[in-house]
Design an enzyme around this catalytic site. Structure first.
Site, PDB file in Angstrom:
ATOM      1  N   THR A 135       0.819  -1.213   0.000  1.00  0.00           N
ATOM      2  CA  THR A 135       0.000   0.000   0.000  1.00  0.00           C
ATOM      3  C   THR A 135       0.857   1.269   0.000  1.00  0.00           C
ATOM      4  O   THR A 135       2.012   1.243   0.444  1.00  0.00           O
ATOM      5  CB  THR A 135      -0.897  -0.002   1.265  1.00  0.00           C
ATOM      6  OG1 THR A 135      -1.513   1.266   1.405  1.00  0.00           O
ATOM      7  CG2 THR A 135      -0.091  -0.279   2.528  1.00  0.00           C
ATOM      8  N   ASP A 136       0.258   2.366  -0.447  1.00  0.00           N
ATOM      9  CA  ASP A 136       0.968   3.656  -0.406  1.00  0.00           C
ATOM     10  C   ASP A 136       1.129   4.162   1.029  1.00  0.00           C
ATOM     11  O   ASP A 136       1.934   5.043   1.299  1.00  0.00           O
ATOM     12  CB  ASP A 136       0.254   4.710  -1.264  1.00  0.00           C
ATOM     13  CG  ASP A 136      -1.197   4.975  -0.861  1.00  0.00           C
ATOM     14  OD1 ASP A 136      -1.701   4.323   0.078  1.00  0.00           O
ATOM     15  OD2 ASP A 136      -1.826   5.849  -1.498  1.00  0.00           O
ATOM     16  N   GLU A 137       0.346   3.578   1.961  1.00  0.00           N
ATOM     17  CA  GLU A 137       0.376   4.093   3.341  1.00  0.00           C
ATOM     18  C   GLU A 137       1.729   3.882   4.022  1.00  0.00           C
ATOM     19  O   GLU A 137       2.005   4.510   5.038  1.00  0.00           O
ATOM     20  CB  GLU A 137      -0.736   3.456   4.179  1.00  0.00           C
ATOM     21  CG  GLU A 137      -2.099   3.777   3.620  1.00  0.00           C
ATOM     22  CD  GLU A 137      -3.243   3.547   4.584  1.00  0.00           C
ATOM     23  OE1 GLU A 137      -3.014   3.414   5.791  1.00  0.00           O
ATOM     24  OE2 GLU A 137      -4.385   3.519   4.100  1.00  0.00           O
ATOM     25  N   TYR A 160      -1.638  -0.454  11.117  1.00  0.00           N
ATOM     26  CA  TYR A 160      -1.816  -1.099   9.805  1.00  0.00           C
ATOM     27  C   TYR A 160      -0.620  -0.802   8.891  1.00  0.00           C
ATOM     28  O   TYR A 160       0.019  -1.719   8.372  1.00  0.00           O
ATOM     29  CB  TYR A 160      -3.120  -0.625   9.131  1.00  0.00           C
ATOM     30  CG  TYR A 160      -3.170  -0.952   7.645  1.00  0.00           C
ATOM     31  CD1 TYR A 160      -3.275  -2.274   7.206  1.00  0.00           C
ATOM     32  CD2 TYR A 160      -3.088   0.050   6.677  1.00  0.00           C
ATOM     33  CE1 TYR A 160      -3.298  -2.578   5.841  1.00  0.00           C
ATOM     34  CE2 TYR A 160      -3.111  -0.252   5.323  1.00  0.00           C
ATOM     35  CZ  TYR A 160      -3.220  -1.564   4.913  1.00  0.00           C
ATOM     36  OH  TYR A 160      -3.231  -1.864   3.567  1.00  0.00           O
ATOM     37  N   SER A 161      -0.318   0.480   8.699  1.00  0.00           N
ATOM     38  CA  SER A 161       0.737   0.805   7.729  1.00  0.00           C
ATOM     39  C   SER A 161       2.100   0.321   8.226  1.00  0.00           C
ATOM     40  O   SER A 161       2.956  -0.087   7.418  1.00  0.00           O
ATOM     41  CB  SER A 161       0.751   2.292   7.386  1.00  0.00           C
ATOM     42  OG  SER A 161       0.845   3.089   8.534  1.00  0.00           O
ATOM     43  N   LYS A 164       2.298  -3.286   7.334  1.00  0.00           N
ATOM     44  CA  LYS A 164       2.532  -3.471   5.885  1.00  0.00           C
ATOM     45  C   LYS A 164       3.976  -3.081   5.544  1.00  0.00           C
ATOM     46  O   LYS A 164       4.630  -3.743   4.735  1.00  0.00           O
ATOM     47  CB  LYS A 164       1.554  -2.627   5.054  1.00  0.00           C
ATOM     48  CG  LYS A 164       0.110  -3.090   5.080  1.00  0.00           C
ATOM     49  CD  LYS A 164      -0.107  -4.478   4.491  1.00  0.00           C
ATOM     50  CE  LYS A 164       0.044  -4.543   2.999  1.00  0.00           C
ATOM     51  NZ  LYS A 164      -0.308  -5.892   2.459  1.00  0.00           N
TER      52      LYS A 164
HETATM   53  P1  NAD Z   1      -9.661  -7.263   2.436  1.00  0.00           P
HETATM   54  O1  NAD Z   1      -9.639  -6.986   3.898  1.00  0.00           O
HETATM   55  O2  NAD Z   1     -10.894  -6.975   1.656  1.00  0.00           O
HETATM   56  O3  NAD Z   1      -9.304  -8.800   2.172  1.00  0.00           O
HETATM   57  C1  NAD Z   1      -8.296  -9.479   2.864  1.00  0.00           C
HETATM   58  C2  NAD Z   1      -8.460 -10.973   2.618  1.00  0.00           C
HETATM   59  O4  NAD Z   1      -7.401 -11.652   3.308  1.00  0.00           O
HETATM   60  C3  NAD Z   1      -9.781 -11.545   3.143  1.00  0.00           C
HETATM   61  O5  NAD Z   1     -10.330 -12.437   2.192  1.00  0.00           O
HETATM   62  C4  NAD Z   1      -9.372 -12.296   4.407  1.00  0.00           C
HETATM   63  O6  NAD Z   1     -10.198 -13.413   4.690  1.00  0.00           O
HETATM   64  C5  NAD Z   1      -7.962 -12.730   4.051  1.00  0.00           C
HETATM   65  N1  NAD Z   1      -7.132 -12.947   5.245  1.00  0.00           N
HETATM   66  C6  NAD Z   1      -6.979 -12.110   6.309  1.00  0.00           C
HETATM   67  N2  NAD Z   1      -6.152 -12.661   7.223  1.00  0.00           N
HETATM   68  C7  NAD Z   1      -5.759 -13.859   6.712  1.00  0.00           C
HETATM   69  C8  NAD Z   1      -4.897 -14.884   7.166  1.00  0.00           C
HETATM   70  N3  NAD Z   1      -4.267 -14.787   8.353  1.00  0.00           N
HETATM   71  N4  NAD Z   1      -4.695 -15.969   6.385  1.00  0.00           N
HETATM   72  C9  NAD Z   1      -5.324 -16.080   5.189  1.00  0.00           C
HETATM   73  N5  NAD Z   1      -6.165 -15.147   4.710  1.00  0.00           N
HETATM   74  C10 NAD Z   1      -6.383 -14.043   5.461  1.00  0.00           C
HETATM   75  O7  NAD Z   1      -8.410  -6.486   1.852  1.00  0.00           O
HETATM   76  P2  NAD Z   1      -8.226  -5.730   0.450  1.00  0.00           P
HETATM   77  O8  NAD Z   1      -8.711  -4.342   0.586  1.00  0.00           O
HETATM   78  O9  NAD Z   1      -8.727  -6.591  -0.639  1.00  0.00           O
HETATM   79  O10 NAD Z   1      -6.618  -5.662   0.385  1.00  0.00           O
HETATM   80  C11 NAD Z   1      -5.875  -6.731  -0.190  1.00  0.00           C
HETATM   81  C12 NAD Z   1      -4.408  -6.364  -0.129  1.00  0.00           C
HETATM   82  O11 NAD Z   1      -4.170  -5.169  -0.847  1.00  0.00           O
HETATM   83  C13 NAD Z   1      -3.896  -6.122   1.296  1.00  0.00           C
HETATM   84  O12 NAD Z   1      -2.603  -6.672   1.395  1.00  0.00           O
HETATM   85  C14 NAD Z   1      -3.861  -4.604   1.424  1.00  0.00           C
HETATM   86  O13 NAD Z   1      -2.870  -4.204   2.328  1.00  0.00           O
HETATM   87  C15 NAD Z   1      -3.515  -4.209  -0.017  1.00  0.00           C
HETATM   88  N6  NAD Z   1      -3.996  -2.880  -0.435  1.00  0.00           N
HETATM   89  C16 NAD Z   1      -5.302  -2.529  -0.247  1.00  0.00           C
HETATM   90  C17 NAD Z   1      -5.741  -1.290  -0.727  1.00  0.00           C
HETATM   91  C18 NAD Z   1      -7.189  -0.866  -0.576  1.00  0.00           C
HETATM   92  O14 NAD Z   1      -7.527   0.273  -0.918  1.00  0.00           O
HETATM   93  N7  NAD Z   1      -8.086  -1.711  -0.131  1.00  0.00           N
HETATM   94  C19 NAD Z   1      -4.850  -0.416  -1.358  1.00  0.00           C
HETATM   95  C20 NAD Z   1      -3.519  -0.822  -1.513  1.00  0.00           C
HETATM   96  C21 NAD Z   1      -3.102  -2.061  -1.056  1.00  0.00           C
HETATM   97  O1  TDX Z   2     -16.304   6.366   8.313  1.00  0.00           O
HETATM   98  C1  TDX Z   2     -15.289   6.858   7.780  1.00  0.00           C
HETATM   99  N1  TDX Z   2     -15.182   8.218   7.729  1.00  0.00           N
HETATM  100  C2  TDX Z   2     -14.106   8.851   7.185  1.00  0.00           C
HETATM  101  O2  TDX Z   2     -14.052  10.084   7.150  1.00  0.00           O
HETATM  102  C3  TDX Z   2     -14.230   6.060   7.226  1.00  0.00           C
HETATM  103  C4  TDX Z   2     -14.294   4.561   7.241  1.00  0.00           C
HETATM  104  C5  TDX Z   2     -13.157   6.715   6.679  1.00  0.00           C
HETATM  105  N2  TDX Z   2     -13.077   8.063   6.673  1.00  0.00           N
HETATM  106  C6  TDX Z   2     -11.875   8.726   6.068  1.00  0.00           C
HETATM  107  C7  TDX Z   2     -10.543   8.208   6.575  1.00  0.00           C
HETATM  108  C8  TDX Z   2      -9.641   8.345   5.374  1.00  0.00           C
HETATM  109  O3  TDX Z   2      -9.112   9.660   5.312  1.00  0.00           O
HETATM  110  O4  TDX Z   2     -11.892   8.397   4.681  1.00  0.00           O
HETATM  111  C9  TDX Z   2     -10.577   8.144   4.181  1.00  0.00           C
HETATM  112  C10 TDX Z   2     -10.507   6.745   3.608  1.00  0.00           C
HETATM  113  O5  TDX Z   2     -10.651   5.847   4.690  1.00  0.00           O
HETATM  114  P1  TDX Z   2     -10.594   4.249   4.492  1.00  0.00           P
HETATM  115  O6  TDX Z   2     -11.617   3.874   3.474  1.00  0.00           O
HETATM  116  O7  TDX Z   2     -10.647   3.628   5.836  1.00  0.00           O
HETATM  117  O8  TDX Z   2      -9.185   4.061   3.784  1.00  0.00           O
HETATM  118  P2  TDX Z   2      -7.682   4.430   4.235  1.00  0.00           P
HETATM  119  O9  TDX Z   2      -7.566   4.604   5.700  1.00  0.00           O
HETATM  120  O10 TDX Z   2      -7.235   5.580   3.376  1.00  0.00           O
HETATM  121  O11 TDX Z   2      -6.922   3.081   3.811  1.00  0.00           O
HETATM  122  C11 TDX Z   2      -7.258   2.419   2.555  1.00  0.00           C
HETATM  123  O12 TDX Z   2      -6.325   2.710   1.560  1.00  0.00           O
HETATM  124  C12 TDX Z   2      -5.050   2.116   1.626  1.00  0.00           C
HETATM  125  C13 TDX Z   2      -7.384   0.900   2.744  1.00  0.00           C
HETATM  126  O13 TDX Z   2      -8.298   0.624   3.795  1.00  0.00           O
HETATM  127  C14 TDX Z   2      -6.046   0.262   2.999  1.00  0.00           C
HETATM  128  O14 TDX Z   2      -6.180  -1.153   3.068  1.00  0.00           O
HETATM  129  C15 TDX Z   2      -5.132   0.617   1.858  1.00  0.00           C
HETATM  130  O15 TDX Z   2      -3.856   0.097   2.082  1.00  0.00           O
END
Ligand code: NAD
Ligand code: TDX
Length: 354
Positions: A135-137, A160-161, A164
């Protein structure tokens, strides 16, 4: 990595981004065997993959990536050529409530996968690849200007970050110490279908639909850089097959938005879909206590990926949001299933009882 017959382990394939990656690979590479390893936590849902389940080149294995014996058993059983690692605890707010769960899965789980990959590939690393999705975080928080490049020093600020960032360092350590062939990508915020409604965009869609308050943290001035989830999956496909071993690539669409502007945009899209008067949903906006340590701004410079591999996003944000809202309105059963069970407990703890 070449596109000859392959056996690929995708971790976290039942989650939001993982399910899109699994779908893309199963459909685009019918000669690959795709094995999805997922623990099915609250965020993992096999309904996300219903459409591709019958495909002969797809298999699901339930398991936890921190379970060394289980991961090893799967390497023995399938003799994987590649790993695409997405399994993680992914929600910042949950990492503030329960940091150790993030250390366990994101740090220890990644180390277990690296260890098994090395054990099984060490005698022949040819055409093998461990691809880590990050992630960019990990880069921390930007001020009003500037972008994260691949050279930006890591400065994670949430559990979290930080977890990661640790996993990224472990991946590079296995490369430098043991010569494990690895690649890593750091992507900006994703949005699209199958996104768990704890994250900003799906939570707001769900709350607008149900006439619930729209909880905007602080003043809503924080900026995120949004990418359509299918574009993230296509970038992973591009890098996995054509990227350089040992390299990291930033993924993003140069698409920055303040949270409050996204919430207003969603309100106006939803008003149209629901036949509400313009401005009706925006009345639900409620400013709530800020997230502790809330990063101000993320912005990804994805020039390297564009210049080296020619990748670019396919969708404009407004178009992607429209598709996303339509998906949620047409898939209310999915929303009901994922928000039953523990969701309400989490929601109350995060938004009601604080
Ligand atoms: P998500 O939370 O939707 O999905 C995570 C999946 O991993 C789920 O299916 C969960 O069951 C599985 N999981 C969790 N713990 C586990 C374990 N111990 N063993 C096996 N499986 C397990 O997450 P996402 O948003 O799809 O993110 C996927 C990846 O991409 C992550 O590594 C996250 O850090 C990265 N990422 C997410 C975003 C975003 O905006 N969502 C952005 C950049 C990077
Ligand atoms: O209820 C809310 N109100 C609010 O203002 C929630 C859930 C979020 N927010 C704000 C927090 C952040 O500034 O919105 C922005 C986005 O929040 P999230 O959707 O929780 O994302 P963020 O914290 O930016 O992280 C996401 O992007 C990077 C993903 O959850 C991560 O998994 C990914 O790595």
């Amino acid at each position: 990595m070449t596109t000859q017959n392959k056996k690929i382990l995708i971790t976290g394939g039942a989650g939001f981004i993982g399910s899109h990656v699994v779908r893309l690979f199963v459909k685009k590479y019918p000669h690959y065997l795709i094995v999805n390893l997922d623990a099915l936590t609250y965020a993992g849902n096999l309904e996300n993959l219903k459409d591709i389940e019958p495909q002969p080149n797809y298999l699901f294995e339930k398991g936890d990536i921190t379970d060394e014996a289980r991961v090893d058993e799967l390497f023995h059983k399938y003799r994987f050529d590649g790993v695409i690692h997405l399994a993680a605890e992914s929600h910042v707010d949950r990492s503030i409530l329960d940091p150790l769960a993030f250390v366990r899965t994101n740090v220890l789980g990644t180390a277990c996968l690296l260890k098994s990959s090395l054990a099984h590939w060490k005698d022949n690393m040819n055409d093998k690849l461990f691809y880590h999705v990050s992630t960019d975080e990990v880069y921390g928080s930007l001020g009003a200007t500037g972008f994260f490049t691949e050279e930006t020093p890591y400065d994670p600020r949430s559990p979290y970050s930080a977890s990661k960032a640790s996993s990224d360092h472990l991946v590079m350590a296995w490369h430098h110490t043991y010569r494990l062939p690895v690649m890593l990508s750091n992507c900006s915020n994703n949005y699209g279908s199958h996104h768990f409604p704890e994250k900003l965009i799906p939570l707001m869609i769900n709350n607008i639909l149900n006439d619930r308050p729209l909880p905007v943290y602080g003043k809503g001035e924080n900026v995120r850089d949004w990418l359509y989830v299918e574009d993230h999956a296509s970038a992973i496909d591009t890098i996995f097959h054509r990227g350089r071993t040992g390299e990291k690539y930033n993924i993003g669409g140069f698409n920055e938005w303040k949270n409050i502007d996204i919430v207003y945009l969603l309100c106006s899209i939803m008003d149209k879909h629901l036949g509400r008067p313009d401005g009706a949903s925006a009345k639900l906006i409620t400013f709530v206590k800020d997230r502790p340590g809330h990063d101000l701004r993320y912005a990804i410079d994805a020039t390297k990926l564009n210049k080296e591999l020619g990748w670019r996003p396919s969708l404009q944000f407004e178009e992607g949001l429209e598709k996303t809202v339509t998906w949620y309105l047409e898939n209310q059963d999915w929303v009901k299933h994922v928000t039953s069970g523990d969701y309400q407990k989490y929601y109350d703890r995060q938004y009601i009882k604080r």
